[in-house]
Scaffold this motif. Structure first.
Motif, PDB file in Angstrom:
ATOM      1  N   GLY A 244      72.832  76.636   9.695  1.00 45.25           N
ATOM      2  CA  GLY A 244      73.364  75.475  10.379  1.00 45.25           C
ATOM      3  C   GLY A 244      74.874  75.389  10.318  1.00 45.25           C
ATOM      4  O   GLY A 244      75.543  76.206   9.672  1.00 45.25           O
ATOM      5  N   PRO A 245      75.443  74.390  10.991  1.00 45.14           N
ATOM      6  CA  PRO A 245      76.893  74.308  11.142  1.00 45.14           C
ATOM      7  C   PRO A 245      77.629  73.947   9.858  1.00 45.14           C
ATOM      8  O   PRO A 245      77.077  73.317   8.951  1.00 45.14           O
ATOM      9  CB  PRO A 245      77.075  73.213  12.200  1.00 45.14           C
ATOM     10  N   VAL A 246      78.886  74.355   9.813  1.00 48.74           N
ATOM     11  CA  VAL A 246      79.770  74.065   8.675  1.00 48.74           C
ATOM     12  C   VAL A 246      80.073  72.567   8.637  1.00 48.74           C
ATOM     13  O   VAL A 246      80.237  71.919   9.677  1.00 48.74           O
ATOM     14  CB  VAL A 246      81.079  74.877   8.787  1.00 48.74           C
ATOM     15  N   ILE A 247      80.159  72.024   7.430  1.00 44.42           N
ATOM     16  CA  ILE A 247      80.415  70.594   7.223  1.00 44.42           C
ATOM     17  C   ILE A 247      81.830  70.438   6.670  1.00 44.42           C
ATOM     18  O   ILE A 247      82.148  70.957   5.592  1.00 44.42           O
ATOM     19  CB  ILE A 247      79.383  69.993   6.250  1.00 44.42           C
ATOM     20  N   PHE A 248      82.669  69.730   7.402  1.00 41.84           N
ATOM     21  CA  PHE A 248      84.051  69.520   7.003  1.00 41.84           C
ATOM     22  C   PHE A 248      84.221  68.102   6.460  1.00 41.84           C
ATOM     23  O   PHE A 248      83.645  67.145   6.989  1.00 41.84           O
ATOM     24  CB  PHE A 248      84.992  69.729   8.193  1.00 41.84           C
ATOM     25  N   GLY A 249      85.038  67.999   5.409  1.00 40.11           N
ATOM     26  CA  GLY A 249      85.339  66.689   4.839  1.00 40.11           C
ATOM     27  C   GLY A 249      84.680  66.487   3.489  1.00 40.11           C
ATOM     28  O   GLY A 249      83.478  66.708   3.338  1.00 40.11           O
ATOM     29  N   LYS A 250      85.469  66.061   2.525  1.00 38.78           N
ATOM     30  CA  LYS A 250      84.988  65.889   1.156  1.00 38.78           C
ATOM     31  C   LYS A 250      83.844  64.887   1.070  1.00 38.78           C
ATOM     32  O   LYS A 250      82.858  65.107   0.363  1.00 38.78           O
ATOM     33  CB  LYS A 250      86.161  65.455   0.273  1.00 38.78           C
ATOM     34  N   GLU A 251      83.968  63.779   1.780  1.00 40.18           N
ATOM     35  CA  GLU A 251      82.941  62.739   1.695  1.00 40.18           C
ATOM     36  C   GLU A 251      81.620  63.202   2.294  1.00 40.18           C
ATOM     37  O   GLU A 251      80.547  62.949   1.726  1.00 40.18           O
ATOM     38  CB  GLU A 251      83.432  61.470   2.395  1.00 40.18           C
ATOM     39  N   ARG A 252      81.673  63.874   3.427  1.00 40.58           N
ATOM     40  CA  ARG A 252      80.434  64.345   4.040  1.00 40.58           C
ATOM     41  C   ARG A 252      79.773  65.434   3.199  1.00 40.58           C
ATOM     42  O   ARG A 252      78.546  65.446   3.038  1.00 40.58           O
ATOM     43  CB  ARG A 252      80.714  64.849   5.452  1.00 40.58           C
ATOM     44  N   ALA A 253      80.571  66.338   2.672  1.00 43.64           N
ATOM     45  CA  ALA A 253      80.012  67.388   1.814  1.00 43.64           C
ATOM     46  C   ALA A 253      79.316  66.775   0.611  1.00 43.64           C
ATOM     47  O   ALA A 253      78.191  67.160   0.252  1.00 43.64           O
ATOM     48  CB  ALA A 253      81.110  68.351   1.371  1.00 43.64           C
ATOM     49  N   ALA A 254      79.971  65.810  -0.024  1.00 43.63           N
ATOM     50  CA  ALA A 254      79.384  65.155  -1.192  1.00 43.63           C
ATOM     51  C   ALA A 254      78.098  64.429  -0.826  1.00 43.63           C
ATOM     52  O   ALA A 254      77.121  64.440  -1.587  1.00 43.63           O
ATOM     53  CB  ALA A 254      80.386  64.176  -1.803  1.00 43.63           C
ATOM     54  N   GLN A 255      78.082  63.796   0.335  1.00 41.00           N
ATOM     55  CA  GLN A 255      76.899  63.054   0.781  1.00 41.00           C
ATOM     56  C   GLN A 255      75.705  63.981   0.952  1.00 41.00           C
ATOM     57  O   GLN A 255      74.590  63.674   0.516  1.00 41.00           O
ATOM     58  CB  GLN A 255      77.211  62.333   2.084  1.00 41.00           C
ATOM     59  N   VAL A 256      75.929  65.124   1.598  1.00 43.37           N
ATOM     60  CA  VAL A 256      74.852  66.075   1.819  1.00 43.37           C
ATOM     61  C   VAL A 256      74.299  66.591   0.487  1.00 43.37           C
ATOM     62  O   VAL A 256      73.071  66.648   0.279  1.00 43.37           O
ATOM     63  CB  VAL A 256      75.340  67.243   2.694  1.00 43.37           C
ATOM     64  N   LEU A 257      75.182  66.953  -0.416  1.00 42.55           N
ATOM     65  CA  LEU A 257      74.758  67.473  -1.714  1.00 42.55           C
ATOM     66  C   LEU A 257      74.034  66.400  -2.523  1.00 42.55           C
ATOM     67  O   LEU A 257      72.993  66.653  -3.144  1.00 42.55           O
ATOM     68  CB  LEU A 257      75.967  68.003  -2.478  1.00 42.55           C
ATOM     69  N   ARG A 258      74.578  65.203  -2.526  1.00 45.35           N
ATOM     70  CA  ARG A 258      73.997  64.097  -3.307  1.00 45.35           C
ATOM     71  C   ARG A 258      72.623  63.691  -2.776  1.00 45.35           C
ATOM     72  O   ARG A 258      71.668  63.516  -3.538  1.00 45.35           O
ATOM     73  CB  ARG A 258      74.952  62.914  -3.293  1.00 45.35           C
ATOM     74  N   ASP A 259      72.513  63.540  -1.460  1.00 42.88           N
ATOM     75  CA  ASP A 259      71.239  63.120  -0.889  1.00 42.88           C
ATOM     76  C   ASP A 259      70.144  64.156  -1.142  1.00 42.88           C
ATOM     77  O   ASP A 259      68.997  63.809  -1.453  1.00 42.88           O
ATOM     78  CB  ASP A 259      71.387  62.876   0.614  1.00 42.88           C
ATOM     79  N   GLY A 260      70.481  65.435  -0.996  1.00 39.91           N
ATOM     80  CA  GLY A 260      69.504  66.480  -1.271  1.00 39.91           C
ATOM     81  C   GLY A 260      69.041  66.461  -2.707  1.00 39.91           C
ATOM     82  O   GLY A 260      67.844  66.579  -3.003  1.00 39.91           O
ATOM     83  N   ALA A 261      69.988  66.291  -3.622  1.00 37.26           N
ATOM     84  CA  ALA A 261      69.637  66.237  -5.046  1.00 37.26           C
ATOM     85  C   ALA A 261      68.743  65.043  -5.338  1.00 37.26           C
ATOM     86  O   ALA A 261      67.730  65.156  -6.044  1.00 37.26           O
ATOM     87  CB  ALA A 261      70.905  66.181  -5.894  1.00 37.26           C
ATOM     88  N   GLU A 262      69.094  63.891  -4.799  1.00 34.69           N
ATOM     89  CA  GLU A 262      68.322  62.680  -5.082  1.00 34.69           C
ATOM     90  C   GLU A 262      66.885  62.799  -4.568  1.00 34.69           C
ATOM     91  O   GLU A 262      65.938  62.380  -5.244  1.00 34.69           O
ATOM     92  CB  GLU A 262      69.005  61.469  -4.445  1.00 34.69           C
ATOM     93  N   ALA A 263      66.716  63.348  -3.376  1.00 32.11           N
ATOM     94  CA  ALA A 263      65.371  63.493  -2.830  1.00 32.11           C
ATOM     95  C   ALA A 263      64.518  64.408  -3.701  1.00 32.11           C
ATOM     96  O   ALA A 263      63.344  64.105  -3.986  1.00 32.11           O
ATOM     97  CB  ALA A 263      65.444  64.030  -1.402  1.00 32.11           C
TER      98      ALA A 263
END
Length: 421
Positions: A244-263
């Motif tokens: 999938g596509p590259v994710i730019f931006g510190k906040e978005r990167a953190a959100q993706v990593l955090r949400d995946g971990a939490e699930a």
């Protein structure tokens, strides 16, 4: 600019990943940072990232067999330097198969073949693929409806391996590899500290984590969450997913990593809570569900793997293969059980007809079980096999995940063929 607009629509959930796949199908470059690109050809092929250094190119992954040539051509349109090092993020063929073309190119140009760096378990994975080659070919061929499919083996193994982490300096570029277990036990994610760029490998794949595949070896949901938390602590400003596509931006990167971990943490903790109370697998499978707020995320859609399959894998990891049903400890043969149930019901046709009724009422789980019993009791009865095929088609139609549809389809095709015999 068009790709930027498409990304925003993906991020908001307004666009589907199929649209992005179509957009990159001719081979597309994402400019990640100065002297760093990521090449995309399709969602189903792992991303390939190229880093230009003073010593030559560093490639993170190499594409799958049918896209390797296209991927290498795109890389060469950007830079024609020798490939100095290849990093495998893990040993799946969509990340390793392109090494053959890269080696052939080096040989043809009289250049040294690149060094391959990966986690130690990549070698073990490749050895296991050779040992179970027949099974892998059969399963992949069934899942993707490719008769006589032969699973590719023989990719070149790593030259240098590591255990927990490995720091490299290649042509002035600092690169650190970290190991984690997730979809595989041989996975790496790659960190460029000066760039704040993280290549996650398949720890991030723009769908719900693929940790429950029914026909694959053990996967590691809890460890996957640990790896995502470890990546989050690095505070990347750019995140390159395995697919999938590259994710730019510190906040978005953190959100993706955090949400995946939490699930993943939620599924693991809830499954363990029930296991510790003595729950059977049946209890756990029907009680543990991912909170809808996670499944609504565009990068956690349950489109490939099914969270229910993950729950089963988590149970198996902690509690072993026995599911808590004494009838399954030393089970009767399915054909014998099916024949006995058919006798009790008044014939296999009664089981099949009841399955059809339940299917029409939307009770596909129960319908599928009865249809399979009917089919096992009367494997040569074309009418019963036709009902079985119709029930399984209803199961396919009701599935949201590609994996669920694919596995139901294996047996639907079998039933359909027998109905016409």
């Amino acid at each position: 600019m068009a790709h930027d607009a498409l990304f925003e629509r993906l991020w908001s959930g307004a666009a589907r990943m199929e649209e992005w796949t179509a957009a990159v199908s001719k081979g597309a470059i994402t400019q990640v940072a100065e002297n760093i690109i990521t090449v995309h050809t399709t969602y189903f092929c792992g991303s390939v990232t190229a880093i230009r250094t003073d010593a030559g190119l560093v490639l993170i992954d190499t594409a799958k067999p049918d896209t390797a040539a296209q991927t290498l051509d795109v890389v060469r349109s950007w830079d024609d330097s020798p490939v100095h090092t290849v990093i495998y993020t893990h040993g799946h063929i969509d990340h390793t198969s392109g090494i053959t073309l890269i080696d052939e190119e080096a040989d043809a140009r009289g250049r040294p073949r690149p060094r391959i760096v990966a986690h130690r378990n990549v070698r073990r994975r490749m050895e296991r693929y050779e040992a179970s080659h027949g099974f892998n070919s059969l399963v992949q061929g069934q899942q993707f409806n490719k008769p006589d499919y032969v699973y590719p083996i023989g990719q070149r193994q790593p030259d240098e391996v590591y255990d927990d982490s490995l720091s490299l300096t290649i042509g002035g570029e600092e690169i650190t590899l970290f190991h984690g277990r997730g979809e595989t036990d041989d996975a790496s994610f790659v960190w460029l500290p000066k760039r704040r760029v993280l290549a996650s490998g398949d720890f991030v794949i723009w769908v719900f984590p693929n940790a429950g595949n029914p026909r694959k070896v053990q996967r590691y949901a809890a460890d996957w969450a640990v790896a995502l938390r470890r990546m989050e602590e690095l505070e990347p400003e750019i995140l390159i997913p395995g697919h999938g596509p590259v994710i730019f931006g510190k906040e978005r990167a953190a959100q993706v990593l955090r949400d995946g971990a939490e699930a993943l943490e939620y599924l693991t903790s809830e499954t363990l809570r029930l296991i510790n109370q003595g729950a059977t697998l049946d209890d756990v499978l029907h009680a543990v569900k991912v909170p809808p707020r996670y499944l609504a995320k565009p990068y956690l859609l349950p489109k490939y793997d099914d969270p229910e399959f993950l729950v089963r894998a988590i149970y198996h990891f902690y509690a072993g293969w026995f599911d808590g049903d004494p009838a399954h400890l030393k089970p009767a043969r399915t054909a014998d059980l099916a024949a006995e149930l058919a006798r009790l019901a008044g014939g296999a046709d009664k089981l099949a007809e009841r399955a059809a009724t339940l299917s029409g009422e939307g009770q596909t789980r129960l319908a599928a079980q009865l249809a399979e019993f009917a089919g096992a009791a009367a494997p040569e009865d074309a009418r019963i096999q036709g009902i079985r095929a119709a029930v399984l088609q209803t199961c396919i139609d009701g599935e949201t995940t590609l994996m669920g549809k694919a596995f139901f389809a294996v047996y639907q095709r079998d039933a359909d063929e027998k109905s016409k015999a």
